[in-house]
Design a protein around this motif. Structure first.
Motif, PDB file in Angstrom:
ATOM      1  N   THR A   1     -10.271  -2.072   1.380  1.00 19.25           N
ATOM      2  CA  THR A   1      -9.219  -1.273   2.013  1.00 19.25           C
ATOM      3  C   THR A   1      -8.398  -2.170   2.930  1.00 19.25           C
ATOM      4  O   THR A   1      -8.742  -3.322   3.162  1.00 19.25           O
TER       5      THR A   1
ATOM      6  N   GLU B   1       0.843  -1.191   0.000  1.00 19.99           N
ATOM      7  CA  GLU B   1       0.000   0.000   0.000  1.00 19.99           C
ATOM      8  C   GLU B   1       0.875   1.235   0.000  1.00 19.99           C
ATOM      9  O   GLU B   1       1.857   1.305   0.718  1.00 19.99           O
ATOM     10  N   THR B   2       0.514   2.226  -0.821  1.00 23.74           N
ATOM     11  CA  THR B   2       1.342   3.429  -0.856  1.00 23.74           C
ATOM     12  C   THR B   2       0.507   4.695  -0.670  1.00 23.74           C
ATOM     13  O   THR B   2       1.010   5.793  -0.825  1.00 23.74           O
ATOM     14  N   THR B   3      -0.771   4.548  -0.341  1.00 20.37           N
ATOM     15  CA  THR B   3      -1.586   5.747  -0.124  1.00 20.37           C
ATOM     16  C   THR B   3      -1.136   6.465   1.143  1.00 20.37           C
ATOM     17  O   THR B   3      -0.458   5.886   1.989  1.00 20.37           O
ATOM     18  N   TRP B   4      -1.568   7.731   1.275  1.00 19.51           N
ATOM     19  CA  TRP B   4      -1.135   8.520   2.424  1.00 19.51           C
ATOM     20  C   TRP B   4      -1.655   7.947   3.740  1.00 19.51           C
ATOM     21  O   TRP B   4      -0.921   7.842   4.718  1.00 19.51           O
TER      22      TRP B   4
ATOM     23  N   SER C   1      -2.334   4.981   4.420  1.00 16.37           N
ATOM     24  CA  SER C   1      -1.598   3.765   4.703  1.00 16.37           C
ATOM     25  C   SER C   1      -0.220   4.063   5.273  1.00 16.37           C
ATOM     26  O   SER C   1       0.269   3.367   6.145  1.00 16.37           O
ATOM     27  N   ARG C   2       0.387   5.134   4.777  1.00 14.40           N
ATOM     28  CA  ARG C   2       1.708   5.507   5.294  1.00 14.40           C
ATOM     29  C   ARG C   2       1.639   5.932   6.742  1.00 14.40           C
ATOM     30  O   ARG C   2       2.537   5.648   7.532  1.00 14.40           O
TER      31      ARG C   2
END
Lengths: 294, 296
Positions: B197, A4-7, A9-10
């Motif tokens: 998700t 995952e690289t979404t914000w 997720s970070r």
């Protein structure tokens, strides 16, 4: 795994890293603190000035231990106990695990023995009958009381039985065709193949015998026969609070020789800290292999 | 197969272990008759007077017995619940973290306390929670008065459960991690393609994947309801916290080997052994019936 690289997720990853690092620190900081106290000046340690770094660094407590014959006497008893106890555990575990890994077709009474073993693991006579038995065998104040006192390491036997059972049947058949007898089969075919699991159970035995204090406490009536853990237990842990009130306990904890005790605790940890890297590498593998059922 | 003649060698191989087992496990089982005697070590088991169930009646007439049984169950149940939840959450966190190096390092470190003895850890804990120790120093930063932690009966069970979780959470994580690696990775990919998700994948892929392991561990822990941890409590308690911290095993030790009331101590120990045996047997039967669990 999906990366995952979404914000959002970070942010989660950042939080996880912080929490996990915190948990790991929580496991080592108390040990680190003990080391820092042991290297500090006793007055500073008693005054509660030591945090994560030694205050008034000195090796005085370690020097004092070097001349302490009682400490080293106990240390030596623990070393003997580990060598004898772990060696005996290993031999008996291997010898028992091999026949018990056979099917009832090859060894008709296999299940009778297995259930006897499991029964003794689950049910016991309790502390007093055990103590009376060991006493009547004349093992009070003897190293053999410490080595033998706790019977066969059943958990180890079960791990090795399960491991043996999962070895490919073809190996045994091939050795049989070549005319191997039961002892040859055990030592030359099964044992060499079982090195990972045998290393695991041996490390378990070593840690058990090194860490065990209770047999030392009840079976040894003289302090000079105490293994190291019992020695330390008597030294550090026992506060006779029967007659003390809170103020007295408070004062006593300030008077005791904190740095010296911390140094003794730390030295008693060293063997485990040394075998730990090996243990760590082996045991997950060993446990997983031994616990897989057909 | 040509293994007919092997059987007598099998007996020979079992012999040393069986002798050992007989001496230190089976013979002591006969010693439980002490529970029904007014045992006098000078006379031995054969010549001591039989008193029937007097030791059990005496045990129940003591105020202590109710207290130690209650303390044992309270502490053990708190430990069982905490030792299930904390390692589970920790394993899920390890599973989720995307930094492989981090994962390995953390795992290596958190197993360590499991391998240290309660003697050592008690020595460390007593220092860390001492009147002028680090914990009280931290509390003083927040303007709190220092606390004599191990002299407080109201705090003792929580210190016991907390320190037990601290010692064992890393080790208890192993089995969850093993279950987590067993989940088919393509399930995650399929879920991701369907637009799940990260949180939804946790709820609908990860948790269902290990729910049998969770239930299995919960069922198996049933057998430990009377085991509150002798080594730990024995090394950390003192008379000021007996009211909440004295458990069956520590009480049996003091009654039997310190006060030399052999009959009473054996009777209490026997009651504990019998109840524990029944609980363990039931939990194994449940585990093998509903989860196919077998020990060998």
């Amino acid at each position: 795994m999906v990366r995952e690289t979404t914000w959002g997720s970070r942010v989660v990853d950042g939080a996880l890293v912080v929490l996990l690092a915190g948990a790991a620190l929580l496991c080592v900081l108390p040990i680190w603190y003990t080391l820092a106290v042991s290297l500090s000046d006793n007055a500073a340690a008693s005054a509660g000035e030591v945090r994560l770094w030694p205050v008034g660094f000195n090796l005085g407590s370690y020097k004092e231990i070097m001349g302490d014959t009682k400490f080293f006497g106990s240390f030596w008893i623990s070393v003997q106990r580990v060598v004898l106890g772990a060696g005996l555990n290993l031999i008996v575990t291997v010898l028992m695990a091999y026949p018990l890994s056979k099917t009832t077709k090859d060894f008709p009474l296999r299940n009778v023995f297995m259930w006897t073993l499991v029964f003794t693991m689950l049910f016991n006579g309790g502390l007093i009958p055990w103590y009376q038995t060991v006493k009547s065998l004349g093992l009070i104040n003897s190293i053999w009381g410490l080595v033998l006192g706790n019977s066969v390491p059943m958990f180890n036997v079960i791990l090795v039985v399960n491991y043996f059972r999962n070895l490919p049947k073809e190996l045994e058949e091939a050795a049989l065709v070549d005319g191997a007898g039961p002892w040859y089969m055990l030592w030359k075919v099964f044992v060499p193949l079982a090195v990972p699991v045998l290393a695991t159970v041996t490390l378990f035995s070593i840690v058990y015998h090194w860490n065990e204090f209770f047999n030392g406490l009840v079976l040894m009536s003289k302090a000079e026969h105490y293994p190291l853990q019992t020695y330390i237990q008597q030294l550090v842990v026992i506060i006779d609070a029967t007659t003390m009130n809170e103020d007295q306990i408070k004062r006593m904890s300030e008077l005791s020789n904190q740095t010296l005790n911390a140094a003794k605790i730390f030295i008693a940890m060293i063997p485990v800290l040394i075998v730990y890297p090996f243990l760590q590498r082996f045991f997950i593998h060993g446990i997983t292999l031994g616990s897989v059922k057909e | 197969m040509r293994t007919k003649g092997f059987v007598k060698h099998y007996y020979l191989m079992l012999l040393p272990g069986m002798i050992w087992l007989t001496l230190f496990s089976i013979v002591p089982m006969f010693g439980i008759v002490i529970a029904f005697q007014d045992y006098n070590p000078g006379l031995g088991i054969l010549h001591s007077d039989w008193v029937g169930l007097d030791n059990f009646r005496y045990m129940f007439s003591l105020g202590d017995s109710g207290l130690v049984f209650r303390n044992t169950i309270v502490i053990a149940v708190m430990k069982i619940v905490a030792n299930l939840i904390v390692p589970l959450v920790f394993a899920l966190m390890l599973h989720e973290v995307q930094l492989a190096v981090m994962k390995k390092w953390v795992q290596t470190i958190v197993y360590l306390p499991h391998f240290l003895s309660w003697v050592i850890l008690a020595g460390i804990l007593l220092d860390v929670f001492a009147y002028k120790g680090p914990v009280n120093q931290i509390l003083s930063v927040f303007g709190m008065e220092p606390i004599l932690f191990f002299a407080r009966a109201d705090l003792f069970p929580f210190l016991i459960v907390g320190s037990d979780v601290w010692k064992e959470f890393g080790f208890n994580t192993i089995i969850f991690l093993a279950a987590l690696t067993g989940i088919n990775p393509s399930l995650y990919e399929a879920a991701a393609i369907d637009g799940a998700t990260r949180w939804q994948r946790l709820l609908h892929v990860t948790l269902p994947g290990i729910v049998t392991t969770i239930i299995l561990l919960a069922v198996l822990s049933l057998g430990n309801v009377l085991n509150a941890g002798f080594d730990q409590i024995f090394n950390l308690y003192n008379p000021l916290v007996y009211s909440t911290g004295d458990i069956i095993d520590t009480w049996v030790y003091r009654t039997g080997l310190v006060d030399l009331q052999y009959g009473l101590a054996t009777a209490t120990g026997l009651l504990k052994s019998v109840i524990s045996f029944i609980l363990i047997t039931v939990s194994y039967l449940l585990a093998s019936r509903f989860a196919g669990y077998r020990i060998f």
